[in-house]
Design a protein around this motif. Sequence first.
Motif, short mmCIF file in Angstrom:
data_model
loop_
_atom_site.label_atom_id
_atom_site.label_comp_id
_atom_site.label_asym_id
_atom_site.label_seq_id
_atom_site.Cartn_x
_atom_site.Cartn_y
_atom_site.Cartn_z
N ARG A 1 2.19 -11.55 -1.29
CA ARG A 1 3.40 -10.76 -1.58
C ARG A 1 3.27 -9.97 -2.88
N ARG A 2 2.48 -10.50 -3.81
CA ARG A 2 2.27 -9.81 -5.09
C ARG A 2 1.14 -8.78 -5.02
N GLY A 3 0.45 -8.70 -3.88
CA GLY A 3 -0.59 -7.68 -3.73
C GLY A 3 -2.00 -8.20 -3.55
N ASP B 1 -9.63 -3.35 -7.93
CA ASP B 1 -8.56 -3.75 -8.85
C ASP B 1 -7.68 -4.86 -8.28
N LYS B 2 -7.93 -5.27 -7.04
CA LYS B 2 -7.06 -6.28 -6.42
C LYS B 2 -7.71 -7.67 -6.46
N LEU B 3 -6.85 -8.68 -6.44
CA LEU B 3 -7.32 -10.06 -6.36
C LEU B 3 -7.59 -10.39 -4.89
N THR C 1 0.43 -13.03 -14.20
CA THR C 1 0.54 -12.25 -15.43
C THR C 1 -0.59 -12.60 -16.41
N GLU C 2 -0.97 -13.88 -16.47
CA GLU C 2 -2.08 -14.29 -17.36
C GLU C 2 -3.38 -13.58 -16.98
N ARG C 3 -3.58 -13.33 -15.68
CA ARG C 3 -4.80 -12.67 -15.22
C ARG C 3 -4.69 -11.15 -15.31
N GLY C 4 -3.54 -10.67 -15.77
CA GLY C 4 -3.34 -9.22 -15.88
C GLY C 4 -3.27 -8.53 -14.54
N LEU C 5 -2.75 -9.22 -13.54
CA LEU C 5 -2.72 -8.66 -12.19
C LEU C 5 -1.43 -7.90 -11.90
N GLY C 6 -0.41 -8.13 -12.72
CA GLY C 6 0.91 -7.55 -12.45
C GLY C 6 1.03 -6.08 -12.75
#
Length: 198
Positions: A22-24, A107-109, A193-198
């Motif tokens: 859901r977050r990408g 750029d995606k996880l 957010t810690e992984r800078g993914l947001g």
Amino acid sequence: MNIGLTGGIACGKSTVSSMLVRRGALLVDADRIAREVVEPGTPVLAEVIARFGEDLLLPDGSLHRKKLGERIFGDPEARRALEQILHPPIRATMRSRMEAYEARYPDKLVIVDVPLLYESKLEAMFSEVLVVYVPRGVQLARLMERDGLTAEEAEKRLASQIPIEEKKLRADVLIDNSGSLDETERQIELFWTERGLG
């Protein structure tokens, strides 16, 4: 970036993977691939039938998974034989999908959901391993409720995996899924957010 997602049976891996998607995040699902490699007409299905019997074919040409499970359950030799047939094509497909996602969406996880990641010694495939954790007592109760099992049946299933407490110790990232969904969401948001993914 890729992450191997694992945990124990009934710990809530699907819940966590859907929160990440859901977050990408992009999902590679080992269980889905395991079903795909034995679809009607595949060489892997032909090999399974040759080894374990024609009676495992349903009228539509698909694999009778439940009957196969019953056949190998409690027979370590048969289980090893099945794993030797299934694991190489499953792993190859997992790796190729993961690499394709990483190349196309750098750029995606990429989340790779592998229920038996530690049991299969696949840690080296991933940048990090995320373990979805619930205490063993919670795991047992959820498994009994989810699958309608007796305590004895549920214990047998848990005994076939590395204990969840050991997986917890080996995790690079730990998500405790024993509380509310909101609590799990908060942990996922912090990880994101810690992984800078947001």
